[in-house]
Design an enzyme around this catalytic site. Structure first.
Site: not given
Length: 282
Positions: A99, A134, A166, A199, A221
């Site tokens: 598994r 992410k 950012k 950004e 962005d």
């Protein structure tokens, strides 16, 4: 800083800790200790294979005596019914490893398959698909390996290997020039040779970044494809360019045709369906 192998080993330790506990009592109660057997990894849907090398680590972590015979290598296209590899050894060990090995391979292969779809959409263009941070906690290294095996390009691995300024950094710093200058000063003071990306939210931001200088890449962005084309022309090859935000498989080509060097896509890792496969005795 831990190596890739050390991070993978930590992940496997955690995976077996949560799955195995004090023992696989089903296997221990039904399978004799001296039973030997063979299992094969069967592909159940078309896609890109990833995780064969990690599967070997999983099997050998459970039992170094297990022998693998690999027929299909990482990064290859696979079809339903293909046999990727076989494994031979103590049956108890094969069942215990099953598994955890499948969970990792299915996830990595799903990432690789998704990445291939995105990169194929950009055929004929110089634009490369990038992953993001992410990712599934603990599985970032493996998911980013899946991206590479699918033909994509890795962005920064974490917070430590690149400076990415950012919108929140800019807002907290006061303005875009202050944020860039502080990043440059930090690298110099700490003897860090890190690329700096910033950004931007408008064409005016781009002008300010170029006027200040000292960055390696500018990220557009949530620009439209039309605005991206203007932005690329404004940068005019002075630094690398990247598009991010609101990008899907359907509009990806339009961004690539706008001329950006990179397009970052969170969907490569954050919303992927695993590639179906099984590990069966034969």
């Amino acid at each position: 800083m831990k190596t890739t192998d050390e991070l993978i080993d930590d992940l496997l330790n955690l995976a077996f800790a949560e799955d195995l506990g004090d023992g696989d009592h089903t296997t221990l109660s039904t399978i004799p200790a001296d039973a030997m057997g063979r299992s094969r990894l069967i592909i159940k849907e078309d896609g890109i294979l990833a995780g064969v090398d990690v599967a070997e680590k999983v099997l050998h972590k459970v039992d170094p005596s297990i022998k693998m015979e690999v027929f299909i290598k990482d990064g290859a296209e696979v079809k339903k019914g293909d046999i990727a590899f076989t494994a031979e050894g103590p049956v108890r060990s094969l069942l215990i490893a099953e598994r955890t090995m499948l969970n990792i391979m299915q996830r990595m292969s799903g990432v690789a398959t998704m990445t291939r779809k995105y990169q194929d959409e950009l055929k004929g263009l110089h634009t490369r698909v990038l992953d993001t941070r992410k990712t599934t906690p603990g599985m970032r290294i493996l998911e980013k390996q899946g991206v590479k095996l699918g033909g994509g390009t890795n962005h920064r691995i974490g917070l430590f290997d690149m400076i990415l300024i950012k919108d929140n950094h800019i807002d907290f710093a006061g303005d875009i020039e202050k944020a860039i200058q502080r990043a440059q000063d930090y690298c110099k003071a700490n003897n860090k040779d890190l690329k700096i990306e910033v950004e931007v939210r408008s064409l005016d931001d781009i002008r300010r970044v170029l006027a200040h200088g000292g960055v390696d890449r500018i990220m557009f962005d949530n620009f439209t494809p039309e605005l991206t084309k203007e932005a690329v022309a404004l940068v005019d090859g002075k630094v690398e360019t990247e598009s991010s935000g609101g990008i899907t498989l359907e509009n990806l080509r339009a961004y690539g045709e706008a001329g950006v060097d990179f397009i970052s896509v969170g969907a490569l890792t954050h919303s992927v369906k695993g590639l179906d496969m099984s590990f069966k005795a034969f």
